[in-house]
Design a protein around this motif. Structure first.
Motif, PDB file in Angstrom:
ATOM      1  N   PRO A  36       0.626  -1.244   0.066  1.00  0.00           N
ATOM      2  CA  PRO A  36       0.008   0.100  -0.101  1.00  0.00           C
ATOM      3  C   PRO A  36       0.986   1.215   0.200  1.00  0.00           C
ATOM      4  N   GLU A  37       0.285   2.364  -0.554  1.00  0.00           N
ATOM      5  CA  GLU A  37       1.181   3.648  -0.526  1.00  0.00           C
ATOM      6  C   GLU A  37       0.966   4.248   1.000  1.00  0.00           C
ATOM      7  N   THR A  38       0.080   3.912   1.852  1.00  0.00           N
ATOM      8  CA  THR A  38       0.097   4.396   3.023  1.00  0.00           C
ATOM      9  C   THR A  38       0.103   3.181   3.995  1.00  0.00           C
ATOM     10  N   ASP A  39       0.485   3.315   5.104  1.00  0.00           N
ATOM     11  CA  ASP A  39       0.300   2.298   6.300  1.00  0.00           C
ATOM     12  C   ASP A  39      -0.812   1.905   6.826  1.00  0.00           C
ATOM     13  N   ALA A  40      -0.981   0.535   7.255  1.00  0.00           N
ATOM     14  CA  ALA A  40      -2.289   0.113   8.167  1.00  0.00           C
ATOM     15  C   ALA A  40      -3.416   0.195   7.024  1.00  0.00           C
ATOM     16  N   GLU A  41      -3.248  -0.308   5.943  1.00  0.00           N
ATOM     17  CA  GLU A  41      -4.570  -0.328   5.273  1.00  0.00           C
ATOM     18  C   GLU A  41      -4.852  -1.682   4.698  1.00  0.00           C
ATOM     19  N   GLN A  42      -6.277  -2.064   4.697  1.00  0.00           N
ATOM     20  CA  GLN A  42      -6.896  -3.443   4.197  1.00  0.00           C
ATOM     21  C   GLN A  42      -6.566  -3.698   2.721  1.00  0.00           C
ATOM     22  N   PHE A  43      -6.450  -4.846   2.342  1.00  0.00           N
ATOM     23  CA  PHE A  43      -6.427  -5.293   1.102  1.00  0.00           C
ATOM     24  C   PHE A  43      -7.961  -5.491   0.551  1.00  0.00           C
ATOM     25  N   ARG A  44      -8.425  -5.024  -0.596  1.00  0.00           N
ATOM     26  CA  ARG A  44      -9.681  -5.328  -0.941  1.00  0.00           C
ATOM     27  C   ARG A  44      -9.817  -5.709  -2.258  1.00  0.00           C
ATOM     28  N   MET A  45     -11.100  -6.218  -2.618  1.00  0.00           N
ATOM     29  CA  MET A  45     -11.309  -6.546  -4.189  1.00  0.00           C
ATOM     30  C   MET A  45     -12.814  -6.215  -4.250  1.00  0.00           C
ATOM     31  N   ARG A  46     -13.132  -5.710  -5.673  1.00  0.00           N
ATOM     32  CA  ARG A  46     -14.490  -5.558  -6.214  1.00  0.00           C
ATOM     33  C   ARG A  46     -14.748  -6.146  -7.501  1.00  0.00           C
ATOM     34  N   PHE A  47     -15.492  -6.801  -7.913  1.00  0.00           N
ATOM     35  CA  PHE A  47     -16.216  -7.130  -9.204  1.00  0.00           C
ATOM     36  C   PHE A  47     -16.261  -5.826 -10.046  1.00  0.00           C
ATOM     37  N   ARG A  48     -16.010  -5.697 -11.222  1.00  0.00           N
ATOM     38  CA  ARG A  48     -16.271  -4.637 -12.178  1.00  0.00           C
ATOM     39  C   ARG A  48     -17.372  -5.010 -13.241  1.00  0.00           C
ATOM     40  N   THR A  49     -17.883  -4.065 -14.111  1.00  0.00           N
ATOM     41  CA  THR A  49     -18.666  -4.444 -15.222  1.00  0.00           C
ATOM     42  C   THR A  49     -18.348  -3.289 -15.947  1.00  0.00           C
ATOM     43  N   GLY A  50     -19.015  -3.461 -17.353  1.00  0.00           N
ATOM     44  CA  GLY A  50     -18.816  -2.222 -18.190  1.00  0.00           C
ATOM     45  C   GLY A  50     -17.708  -2.291 -19.114  1.00  0.00           C
ATOM     46  N   GLY A  51     -17.237  -3.617 -19.240  1.00  0.00           N
ATOM     47  CA  GLY A  51     -16.194  -3.771 -20.491  1.00  0.00           C
ATOM     48  C   GLY A  51     -15.039  -3.076 -20.299  1.00  0.00           C
ATOM     49  N   ALA A  52     -14.395  -2.573 -21.435  1.00  0.00           N
ATOM     50  CA  ALA A  52     -13.100  -1.806 -21.607  1.00  0.00           C
ATOM     51  C   ALA A  52     -13.175  -0.594 -20.762  1.00  0.00           C
ATOM     52  N   SER A  53     -14.219   0.020 -20.574  1.00  0.00           N
ATOM     53  CA  SER A  53     -14.340   1.266 -19.549  1.00  0.00           C
ATOM     54  C   SER A  53     -15.024   0.894 -18.477  1.00  0.00           C
ATOM     55  N   GLY A  54     -14.801  -0.151 -17.859  1.00  0.00           N
ATOM     56  CA  GLY A  54     -15.579  -0.607 -16.527  1.00  0.00           C
ATOM     57  C   GLY A  54     -15.574   0.216 -15.324  1.00  0.00           C
ATOM     58  N   SER A  55     -16.401  -0.140 -14.451  1.00  0.00           N
ATOM     59  CA  SER A  55     -16.507   0.766 -13.270  1.00  0.00           C
ATOM     60  C   SER A  55     -16.575  -0.610 -12.275  1.00  0.00           C
ATOM     61  N   ASP A  56     -16.215  -0.031 -10.740  1.00  0.00           N
ATOM     62  CA  ASP A  56     -16.421  -1.173  -9.647  1.00  0.00           C
ATOM     63  C   ASP A  56     -17.916  -1.186  -9.443  1.00  0.00           C
ATOM     64  N   ILE A  57     -18.590  -2.417  -9.013  1.00  0.00           N
ATOM     65  CA  ILE A  57     -19.723  -2.849  -8.604  1.00  0.00           C
ATOM     66  C   ILE A  57     -19.663  -2.503  -7.111  1.00  0.00           C
ATOM     67  N   THR A  58     -20.400  -1.334  -6.666  1.00  0.00           N
ATOM     68  CA  THR A  58     -20.152  -0.975  -5.530  1.00  0.00           C
ATOM     69  C   THR A  58     -21.656  -1.123  -4.541  1.00  0.00           C
ATOM     70  N   SER A  59     -22.264  -1.936  -5.146  1.00  0.00           N
ATOM     71  CA  SER A  59     -23.637  -2.312  -4.480  1.00  0.00           C
ATOM     72  C   SER A  59     -23.397  -2.921  -3.008  1.00  0.00           C
ATOM     73  N   ASP A  60     -24.301  -2.929  -2.132  1.00  0.00           N
ATOM     74  CA  ASP A  60     -24.050  -3.799  -0.923  1.00  0.00           C
ATOM     75  C   ASP A  60     -24.600  -5.210  -1.086  1.00  0.00           C
ATOM     76  N   ASP A  61     -23.875  -5.987  -2.195  1.00  0.00           N
ATOM     77  CA  ASP A  61     -24.217  -7.201  -2.290  1.00  0.00           C
ATOM     78  C   ASP A  61     -23.234  -8.202  -2.081  1.00  0.00           C
ATOM     79  N   TYR A  62     -22.071  -7.446  -1.388  1.00  0.00           N
ATOM     80  CA  TYR A  62     -21.116  -8.437  -1.042  1.00  0.00           C
ATOM     81  C   TYR A  62     -21.117  -9.003   0.262  1.00  0.00           C
ATOM     82  N   GLY A  63     -20.484 -10.445   0.278  1.00  0.00           N
ATOM     83  CA  GLY A  63     -20.462 -11.326   1.733  1.00  0.00           C
ATOM     84  C   GLY A  63     -19.125 -11.717   1.589  1.00  0.00           C
ATOM     85  N   TYR A  64     -18.364 -11.742   2.792  1.00  0.00           N
ATOM     86  CA  TYR A  64     -16.877 -12.500   2.907  1.00  0.00           C
ATOM     87  C   TYR A  64     -16.821 -12.815   4.400  1.00  0.00           C
ATOM     88  N   GLY A  65     -15.792 -13.600   4.350  1.00  0.00           N
ATOM     89  CA  GLY A  65     -15.195 -14.062   5.643  1.00  0.00           C
ATOM     90  C   GLY A  65     -13.647 -14.498   5.400  1.00  0.00           C
TER      91      GLY A  65
END
Length: 162
Positions: free
Chosen positions: A21-50
């Motif tokens: 990370p650029e700054t200290d004490a950051e969590q690593f994260r992932m998001r799915f994307r949509t939109g093809g070559a000019s995509g954008s992150d899917i930021t809906s509250d539909d993620y679950g993780y453990g």
């Protein structure tokens, strides 16, 4: 960002890499994307993780969330020259030809890795998560830290055919 992936040919992708990370004490994260070559992150509250962390004191800790707008993949990662995260992720994608029920659970991720946190302490991590929606068909994904910035990285991305 990994946009416009050939999800019609490849059902799964393996991302193997190291990230700092650029700054200290950051969590690593992932998001799915949509939109093809000019995509954008899917930021809906539909993620679950453990995920589960292993500490060098023979202890473990677990984190689990649902109705989130991202997948958190780690605890806090340090940004000193000897710190960062090494991770192996398998990412699965639903596509429009999948049965309706499968679309809800097909966009999933499993991961295994290790990292040095901001005090240079070792952490082992393994986990899983998913994007629980049938209305959006992802065409890519992004990885970042909660601050957004990646200082340094090295990775390989492999596709696994259907």
């Amino acid at each position: 960002n990994f946009d416009n992936l050939d999800v019609a040919t490849y059902k799964f992708f393996d991302l193997i890499g190291t990230f700092q990370p650029e700054t200290d004490a950051e969590q690593f994260r992932m998001r799915f994307r949509t939109g093809g070559a000019s995509g954008s992150d899917i930021t809906s509250d539909d993620y679950g993780y453990g995920f589960t962390l292993s500490y060098p004191t023979n202890n473990t800790g677990a984190t689990s969330q649902q109705a989130e707008n991202q997948l958190l993949l780690s605890g806090t990662v340090g940004n000193h020259a000897s710190e960062g995260i090494s991770i192996n992720m398998r990412i699965a994608f639903a596509d429009s030809s999948d049965p309706a029920t499968s679309k809800y659970i097909m966009n999933f991720v499993t991961w295994l890795g290790n990292y040095k946190e901001q005090g240079n302490g070792f952490r082992g991590v393994y986990g899983s998560g998913h994007l629980y929606t049938a209305s959006t068909i992802p065409t890519g994904f992004s990885v970042s830290f909660t601050s957004g910035g990646i200082e340094d990285y090295s990775y390989c991305l492999y596709g696994l055919k259907r």
